[in-house]
Structures are given as structure tokens and as C-alpha cells.
Design a protein around this motif. Structure first.
Motif, PDB file in Angstrom:
ATOM      1  N   PHE A  50      44.486  31.080  41.400  1.00 26.58           N
ATOM      2  CA  PHE A  50      44.744  32.627  41.841  1.00 26.58           C
ATOM      3  C   PHE A  50      45.494  33.425  40.858  1.00 26.58           C
ATOM      4  CE2 PHE A  50      47.894  34.851  44.233  1.00 26.58           C
ATOM      5  CZ  PHE A  50      47.088  35.506  45.120  1.00 26.58           C
ATOM      6  N   ILE A  51      46.302  33.090  40.234  1.00 26.70           N
ATOM      7  CA  ILE A  51      47.003  33.909  39.075  1.00 26.70           C
ATOM      8  C   ILE A  51      45.828  34.719  38.053  1.00 26.70           C
ATOM      9  CG2 ILE A  51      48.483  34.166  37.244  1.00 26.70           C
ATOM     10  CD1 ILE A  51      50.182  32.193  38.513  1.00 26.70           C
ATOM     11  N   GLY A  52      44.899  33.615  37.977  1.00 28.31           N
ATOM     12  CA  GLY A  52      43.667  34.244  37.019  1.00 28.31           C
ATOM     13  C   GLY A  52      42.882  35.404  37.548  1.00 28.31           C
ATOM     14  N   LYS A  53      42.859  34.937  39.100  1.00 32.41           N
ATOM     15  CA  LYS A  53      42.030  36.085  39.833  1.00 32.41           C
ATOM     16  C   LYS A  53      42.754  37.468  39.767  1.00 32.41           C
ATOM     17  CE  LYS A  53      39.130  32.820  42.607  1.00 32.41           C
ATOM     18  NZ  LYS A  53      38.834  32.545  44.039  1.00 32.41           N
ATOM     19  N   THR A  54      44.014  37.369  40.029  1.00 37.40           N
ATOM     20  CA  THR A  54      44.828  38.525  40.084  1.00 37.40           C
ATOM     21  C   THR A  54      44.841  39.340  39.065  1.00 37.40           C
ATOM     22  OG1 THR A  54      46.819  37.485  39.517  1.00 37.40           O
ATOM     23  CG2 THR A  54      46.327  37.541  41.987  1.00 37.40           C
ATOM     24  N   LEU A  55      44.802  38.722  37.788  1.00 34.31           N
ATOM     25  CA  LEU A  55      44.594  39.505  36.485  1.00 34.31           C
ATOM     26  C   LEU A  55      43.546  40.007  36.059  1.00 34.31           C
ATOM     27  CD1 LEU A  55      47.267  37.112  34.585  1.00 34.31           C
ATOM     28  CD2 LEU A  55      47.521  39.273  35.809  1.00 34.31           C
ATOM     29  N   THR A  56      42.211  39.779  36.926  1.00 28.97           N
ATOM     30  CA  THR A  56      40.970  39.968  36.495  1.00 28.97           C
ATOM     31  C   THR A  56      40.090  40.638  37.533  1.00 28.97           C
ATOM     32  OG1 THR A  56      40.110  37.718  37.362  1.00 28.97           O
ATOM     33  CG2 THR A  56      40.663  37.971  34.852  1.00 28.97           C
ATOM     34  N   GLN A  57      40.909  41.477  38.366  1.00 30.02           N
ATOM     35  CA  GLN A  57      40.245  42.060  39.528  1.00 30.02           C
ATOM     36  C   GLN A  57      39.600  43.252  38.879  1.00 30.02           C
ATOM     37  OE1 GLN A  57      43.259  43.082  42.430  1.00 30.02           O
ATOM     38  NE2 GLN A  57      43.606  41.014  42.935  1.00 30.02           N
ATOM     39  N   THR A  58      38.462  43.827  39.551  1.00 26.40           N
ATOM     40  CA  THR A  58      37.806  44.911  38.990  1.00 26.40           C
ATOM     41  C   THR A  58      38.506  46.112  39.070  1.00 26.40           C
ATOM     42  OG1 THR A  58      35.727  43.771  39.809  1.00 26.40           O
ATOM     43  CG2 THR A  58      35.506  46.247  38.874  1.00 26.40           C
ATOM     44  N   LYS A  59      39.174  46.419  40.251  1.00 30.24           N
ATOM     45  CA  LYS A  59      39.806  47.306  40.476  1.00 30.24           C
ATOM     46  C   LYS A  59      41.301  47.206  41.045  1.00 30.24           C
ATOM     47  CE  LYS A  59      36.145  50.745  41.751  1.00 30.24           C
ATOM     48  NZ  LYS A  59      35.683  51.782  42.892  1.00 30.24           N
ATOM     49  N   PRO A  60      42.013  46.688  40.173  1.00 29.10           N
ATOM     50  CA  PRO A  60      43.473  46.123  40.466  1.00 29.10           C
ATOM     51  C   PRO A  60      44.379  47.114  40.892  1.00 29.10           C
ATOM     52  CG  PRO A  60      42.957  46.031  38.220  1.00 29.10           C
ATOM     53  CD  PRO A  60      41.949  46.474  38.594  1.00 29.10           C
ATOM     54  N   THR A  61      45.531  46.998  41.641  1.00 31.55           N
ATOM     55  CA  THR A  61      46.482  47.866  41.773  1.00 31.55           C
ATOM     56  C   THR A  61      47.191  48.189  40.685  1.00 31.55           C
ATOM     57  OG1 THR A  61      46.726  47.052  43.820  1.00 31.55           O
ATOM     58  CG2 THR A  61      48.399  48.325  43.289  1.00 31.55           C
ATOM     59  N   LEU A  62      47.565  46.940  39.674  1.00 24.83           N
ATOM     60  CA  LEU A  62      48.108  47.373  38.350  1.00 24.83           C
ATOM     61  C   LEU A  62      47.439  46.295  37.336  1.00 24.83           C
ATOM     62  CD1 LEU A  62      50.571  48.311  36.679  1.00 24.83           C
ATOM     63  CD2 LEU A  62      51.641  46.166  37.203  1.00 24.83           C
ATOM     64  N   PRO A  63      46.661  47.059  36.703  1.00 27.77           N
ATOM     65  CA  PRO A  63      45.785  46.063  35.508  1.00 27.77           C
ATOM     66  C   PRO A  63      46.659  45.513  34.880  1.00 27.77           C
ATOM     67  CG  PRO A  63      45.525  48.508  34.971  1.00 27.77           C
ATOM     68  CD  PRO A  63      46.307  48.508  36.432  1.00 27.77           C
ATOM     69  N   SER A  64      46.152  44.295  34.154  1.00 23.86           N
ATOM     70  CA  SER A  64      47.008  43.496  33.114  1.00 23.86           C
ATOM     71  C   SER A  64      46.875  44.210  31.867  1.00 23.86           C
ATOM     72  CB  SER A  64      46.401  41.937  33.388  1.00 23.86           C
ATOM     73  OG  SER A  64      44.977  41.983  32.771  1.00 23.86           O
ATOM     74  N   PRO A  65      47.744  43.752  31.090  1.00 25.88           N
ATOM     75  CA  PRO A  65      47.683  44.211  29.540  1.00 25.88           C
ATOM     76  C   PRO A  65      46.552  43.996  28.765  1.00 25.88           C
ATOM     77  CG  PRO A  65      49.836  43.309  29.920  1.00 25.88           C
ATOM     78  CD  PRO A  65      49.122  42.896  31.095  1.00 25.88           C
ATOM     79  N   ASP A  66      45.869  43.159  29.085  1.00 24.61           N
ATOM     80  CA  ASP A  66      44.694  42.608  28.206  1.00 24.61           C
ATOM     81  C   ASP A  66      43.525  43.342  28.893  1.00 24.61           C
ATOM     82  OD1 ASP A  66      43.012  40.487  30.570  1.00 24.61           O
ATOM     83  OD2 ASP A  66      45.117  40.463  30.454  1.00 24.61           O
ATOM     84  N   GLN A  67      43.629  43.713  30.301  1.00 26.43           N
ATOM     85  CA  GLN A  67      42.346  44.704  30.682  1.00 26.43           C
ATOM     86  C   GLN A  67      42.521  45.963  30.098  1.00 26.43           C
ATOM     87  OE1 GLN A  67      43.337  43.767  35.017  1.00 26.43           O
ATOM     88  NE2 GLN A  67      41.221  43.645  35.158  1.00 26.43           N
ATOM     89  N   VAL A  68      43.913  46.689  30.100  1.00 27.79           N
ATOM     90  CA  VAL A  68      43.897  47.807  29.459  1.00 27.79           C
ATOM     91  C   VAL A  68      43.686  47.930  27.963  1.00 27.79           C
ATOM     92  CG1 VAL A  68      45.785  49.747  29.125  1.00 27.79           C
ATOM     93  CG2 VAL A  68      45.585  48.416  31.387  1.00 27.79           C
ATOM     94  N   ALA A  69      44.004  46.815  27.392  1.00 23.51           N
ATOM     95  CA  ALA A  69      43.717  46.849  25.913  1.00 23.51           C
ATOM     96  C   ALA A  69      42.136  46.626  25.673  1.00 23.51           C
ATOM     97  CB  ALA A  69      44.677  45.582  25.174  1.00 23.51           C
ATOM     98  N   THR A  70      41.604  45.969  26.364  1.00 24.50           N
ATOM     99  CA  THR A  70      40.378  45.679  26.227  1.00 24.50           C
ATOM    100  C   THR A  70      39.351  47.094  26.390  1.00 24.50           C
ATOM    101  OG1 THR A  70      40.120  43.317  26.828  1.00 24.50           O
ATOM    102  CG2 THR A  70      38.074  44.428  27.021  1.00 24.50           C
ATOM    103  N   ASN A  71      39.860  47.987  27.590  1.00 23.59           N
ATOM    104  CA  ASN A  71      39.167  49.381  28.072  1.00 23.59           C
ATOM    105  C   ASN A  71      39.573  50.324  27.082  1.00 23.59           C
ATOM    106  OD1 ASN A  71      39.464  52.078  29.425  1.00 23.59           O
ATOM    107  ND2 ASN A  71      38.212  50.810  30.957  1.00 23.59           N
ATOM    108  N   PHE A  72      40.653  50.057  26.447  1.00 21.37           N
ATOM    109  CA  PHE A  72      41.225  51.090  25.575  1.00 21.37           C
ATOM    110  C   PHE A  72      40.342  51.141  24.353  1.00 21.37           C
ATOM    111  CE2 PHE A  72      43.830  52.335  21.804  1.00 21.37           C
ATOM    112  CZ  PHE A  72      44.135  53.875  21.991  1.00 21.37           C
TER     113      PHE A  72
END
Length: 292
Positions: A50-72
Motif C-alpha cells: 500500500f505504501i509503495g502504491k501511494t508513492l508511485t501514483q501518476t497524479k499524486p496529491t504530494l509526489p514523493s522525492p524520487d518522483q520529483v527527482a526523476t522528472n527533474f
């Protein structure tokens, strides 16, 4: 070595705490939507899943640091600079108006400070208005500047630069006033004893004494100028720039893109502050100042 360690350890510790807190808030804020998705799909994942899913959502309310870092990373190093998705392209558009507004603001702030120090009437009449001007929210001022200038046919870079000027001139003016008044009375009396004119006192005493104050205030001003440029892009309907990127990401609910653009703005601000600091140290050393 000890000085370097004393600087690195606190910064690293604070960074780790912020990242851990970021992950915790990402799980907390993304959990309601993930629970709804799992309920509709009829799934009952375990805690770790469940925690893994919350951190890998396509349009999260608050993206995780790794999602932001990858996008950046992708939008900075894996895109062509001319691409509309490139953060370098958007940062350059914002940077151009930032630097122009910062230049205007620095010159305006210095001129105002010189006038305030040398003309008592300006000190009593102008300074209160300068302070009062900064109590007006920039979000209220920016649309008015854009509309008024557009009415007289001025669009594009200049309106955004003027908004940056509005935010950047104040710290320069205040810092320069303090710097120009920093020489001790004994030094001023000594210049008077030498029969120095006001102009000579200004260039040989007041101006050199104000240099450290000037560059310290310029660090604040250049960061404020960047904020002004970003805010100036919001009401103009700009298609390029960090402000335009933020607006588009918010419109299409692309929270990861939004946070990535915020990181890009932070990086640009940090680089500008560092650049001003380097120039300041160079100027001080060229004037005979001791290295810190």
C-alpha cells in the motif's frame, strides 16, 4: 577539515530529516485516494504494498522525492533545450526577465539610497513610502502592471522585468542606506579635516564602506527578482517560463511537473545567489578587503 565537517553535518542532517518527512507526508496525503482506488478494484494490499502504491501514483496529491527527482532529471538532461518540456528552456525564459529586473532594481535601489543619505527631506518623506510599498501583495500588483502596460502597447519581457524590479529594489535600497551610513563619525570628521568635498567623502569613504552591505542585499534582491519574474508570468498567459510551467501543471493536475518546476526555480535562485556572492567577494578583494 573541522570547519568543513561542521558545515556539512548539520546541512546533511537537516536534508535527511526533510526527505524523511516529505516521504511521510506523501504517504499520508496520497493514502485516501489510494484507498478509494483499492476499494473500487476490490483489492486489499498489505502495508508495504500500500505504501509503495501511494508513492508511485501518476497524479499524486504530494509526489514523493524520487518522483520529483526523476522528472527533474528527465526534463533537464534528457530533453532538447528548445523543447517546450525542457526545464532549461523554461528557466532561461524566466532568467532573462529576472536579470533585467534585478539590474533595474539594483540601479534604482542605489539611486534611492544615495538620495536618502544625502537629502534629509527624502529620508523623511520617501523612506516611509518605500517601506509601505512592500506591504502590498505582489499578486495584487502584478495584474495591474500587466494591464496598464498592455494598454500602452508594452508586453513581453518588460512588464515581467518591472515586477521583478518592484521586489528587488527594496532590499538594495535599505542595504545601501545602512552601508552608506556605516562609516564612523571619527572617519567622517577626518575627511572633513582633510577638507574633502561631499563627492570625495562619498567615493572614498561611504561607497567603499557600503560594498559589503550592497552585495549582501543583492543576494536577497536577486532571489526576490526571480520570484517577481515567476509571478509576472502568471497573469500574462505566458507559454514559456517557470511560472507558465507551474500554471500549466496546475491546470492539468500534473503535480509532479509542478514540483519539478519549483525545484528548477530553487536551483536557479541558488545559482544566482552564489553568483552574486562570488562577484561580491571578488569586488571586496579587489578593493583590499581580507578574505573570510
Amino acid at each position: 577539515m573541522d570547519r568543513l565537517r561542521d558545515k556539512i553535518v548539520p546541512v546533511t542532517t537537516l536534508l535527511v530529516i526533510l526527505v524523511v518527512a516529505w516521504y511521510a507526508f506523501a504517504v499520508l496525503l496520497n493514502s485516501p485516494f489510494q484507498r478509494d482506488l483499492d476499494r473500487r478494484a476490490g483489492e486489499t494490499p498489505g502495508t508495504v504494498e500500500f505504501i509503495g502504491k501511494t508513492l508511485t501514483q501518476t497524479k499524486p496529491t504530494l509526489p514523493s522525492p524520487d518522483q520529483v527527482a526523476t522528472n527533474f532529471f528527465e526534463n533537464t538532461f534528457l530533453r532538447k533545450i528548445t523543447s517546450n518540456r525542457s526545464l532549461i528552456y523554461h528557466s532561461w525564459v524566466t532568467l532573462s526577465s529576472t536579470l533585467l529586473g534585478f539590474a533595474f532594481g539594483t540601479v534604482l535601489g542605489i539611486v534611492i539610497a544615495v538620495g536618502i543619505v544625502h537629502v534629509t527631506t527624502l529620508d523623511r518623506s520617501l523612506m516611509p513610502w518605500i517601506i509601505a510599498s512592500q506591504t502590498i501583495p505582489i499578486l495584487a500588483v502584478a495584474p495591474m502592471i500587466i494591464v496598464v502596460l498592455a494598454a500602452v502597447g508594452i508586453t513581453g519581457l518588460i512588464p515581467k522585468a518591472l515586477i521583478s524590479t518592484y521586489l528587488s529594489f527594496f532590499p538594495v535600497a535599505v542595504g545601501m542606506v545602512k552601508g552608506l551610513r556605516s562609516p564612523e563619525l571619527m572617519h567622517l570628521d577626518l575627511m572633513h579635516t582633510y577638507n574633502a568635498s561631499r563627492s570625495q567623502t562619498f567615493w572614498k569613504l561611504r561607497m567603499p564602506a557600503s560594498v559589503p552591505f550592497l552585495f549582501t542585499s543583492m543576494k536577497v534582491a536577486v532571489a526576490a527578482s526571480l520570484v517577481g519574474a515567476i509571478v509576472g508570468e502568471l497573469p500574462t498567459g505566458a507559454v514559456a517560463g517557470i511560472g507558465a510551467k507551474l500554471l500549466a501543471a496546475a491546470y492539468y493536475s500534473q503535480s509532479i511537473d509542478m514540483w519539478s518546476a519549483l525545484v528548477a526555480g530553487s536551483v536557479v535562485a541558488a545559482l544566482l545567489v552564489v553568483a552574486v556572492g562570488i562577484v561580491g567577494r571578488f569586488v571586496e578583494r579587489s578593493m583590499g578587503g581580507r578574505p573570510a
